[in-house]
Motif scaffolding. Sequence first.
Motif, PDB file in Angstrom:
ATOM      1  N   THR A 117     -24.675   0.406  42.572  1.00 33.27           N
ATOM      2  CA  THR A 117     -24.308   0.732  43.718  1.00 33.27           C
ATOM      3  C   THR A 117     -25.486   1.375  44.623  1.00 33.27           C
ATOM      4  N   LEU A 118     -25.540   1.272  45.650  1.00 31.95           N
ATOM      5  CA  LEU A 118     -26.709   1.742  46.484  1.00 31.95           C
ATOM      6  C   LEU A 118     -26.277   2.945  47.303  1.00 31.95           C
ATOM      7  N   THR A 119     -26.945   4.273  47.115  1.00 27.54           N
ATOM      8  CA  THR A 119     -26.533   5.340  48.096  1.00 27.54           C
ATOM      9  C   THR A 119     -28.029   5.488  48.953  1.00 27.54           C
ATOM     10  N   ASN A 120     -28.116   6.173  50.144  1.00 29.22           N
ATOM     11  CA  ASN A 120     -29.221   6.200  51.078  1.00 29.22           C
ATOM     12  C   ASN A 120     -29.188   7.549  51.532  1.00 29.22           C
TER      13      ASN A 120
ATOM     14  N   ALA B  64     -21.939   1.906  59.177  1.00 33.58           N
ATOM     15  CA  ALA B  64     -21.722   1.331  58.046  1.00 33.58           C
ATOM     16  C   ALA B  64     -22.641   1.604  56.632  1.00 33.58           C
ATOM     17  N   LEU B  65     -23.953   1.554  57.171  1.00 30.66           N
ATOM     18  CA  LEU B  65     -24.992   1.798  56.201  1.00 30.66           C
ATOM     19  C   LEU B  65     -24.946   3.376  55.735  1.00 30.66           C
ATOM     20  N   GLU B  66     -24.955   4.067  56.786  1.00 29.52           N
ATOM     21  CA  GLU B  66     -25.032   5.726  56.392  1.00 29.52           C
ATOM     22  C   GLU B  66     -23.766   5.988  55.555  1.00 29.52           C
ATOM     23  N   LYS B  67     -22.592   5.202  55.788  1.00 29.00           N
ATOM     24  CA  LYS B  67     -21.193   5.565  55.007  1.00 29.00           C
ATOM     25  C   LYS B  67     -21.292   5.054  53.780  1.00 29.00           C
TER      26      LYS B  67
END
Lengths: 191, 76
Positions: free
Chosen positions: B9-12, B41-44
Motif C-alpha cells: 500500500t502507498l502512503t504519500n 483522492a491522492l492525499e487521502k
Amino acid sequence: MNKFDRFSFMYLVCLSPLIFGFMVWAVYTHLDGSTGSGIFWDIFGWLFIAWTLDLIYLVTKMVFSKRVRNVVMTKLAGMKERDERESEVAGSAAKFSFLSTLALLLFLFVFSVSNLSVTKHPKTLDKKHGTVQIGFNVKAIDDEALVHETKGDVESFNYKGFPLSKPLIILLLIFWQVGSYHLIARRELAD
Amino acid sequence: MGNLKTKLTLTNELHVLRAQKRLTQQDLADAIGVTRATVNALEKGNYNPSLELAFRLSLYFKKNIHDIFKVEEIKE
C-alpha cells in the motif's frame, strides 16, 4: 464529428422538448381521433418529419461511426474522463454495466423463449387432473412487424418495428457484447 | 527482501508538500493536469497514481518519487 453531424445532434436535442410538447398537446386536443389542419399543422408536420429523419440518421450513424458514437453516447451517459482516475472509474463502472447488462440479457432471453402451459381438466383423464407443459420456442422473424395488405384497389405496406423476433434480437445483442469485448481486448493485449 | 507477492500500500506526503508551497488542491490539480477530486483522492490515499502522474508530481515538487510516496508492506 463533422459540421453536419453536429448540426443534426443540436437539431435533435433542441427540438425534442418542442416535438414532445406538441405531441402531448396534439393527443389531448384530438382525443376524438380527428386530425388537425392548417398552416400550423403543416409546419409542425414538416418539423416532425425532419426530426424523425434526423433521429434515424443519428442512431444509424452511431452504430457505424466510432467518433459520433463516442461524442454522443459519452454526453448521453454522462461519462467523464478528464484525467486518469476518472478513466479508471469509468472503466470500473463500464465493467459493472457490461456484466450486469449481459446477465439481464441472458435473463430476458431465457424468459422470452420459455413456454409454460398449465391445463386443469374438469374430469380425471388417464388418472390425471391436469397437464403441465414446459418448453422453448425460438422464432427468428416477427411476422407482425412487416405487413403487406391489399384491400380492393388499396395496397399498403406497414412497418411496425424491427422484423426480427425478440429472442433473436436479444441473442444478437449477447453475441455482440461478448464478441466486441473479445475483439477489442485481444487487439489491446496483442500490442 | 520480503515476499514481493504481498499486497503493498502507498502512503504519500502530498498534503504536507502542498501545504509547504501554500497551494490549494485546485492549484496543484491545474499544475499537474488532473481534477481537484483526484488530488483529494491522492492525499487521502484512496487512489494510487500512474507512474506518469507520480513522475509529474516528482517534477513539480522537485523531489524524488520515494520522498513523496512511501511503501508500506501489508501482511496477507
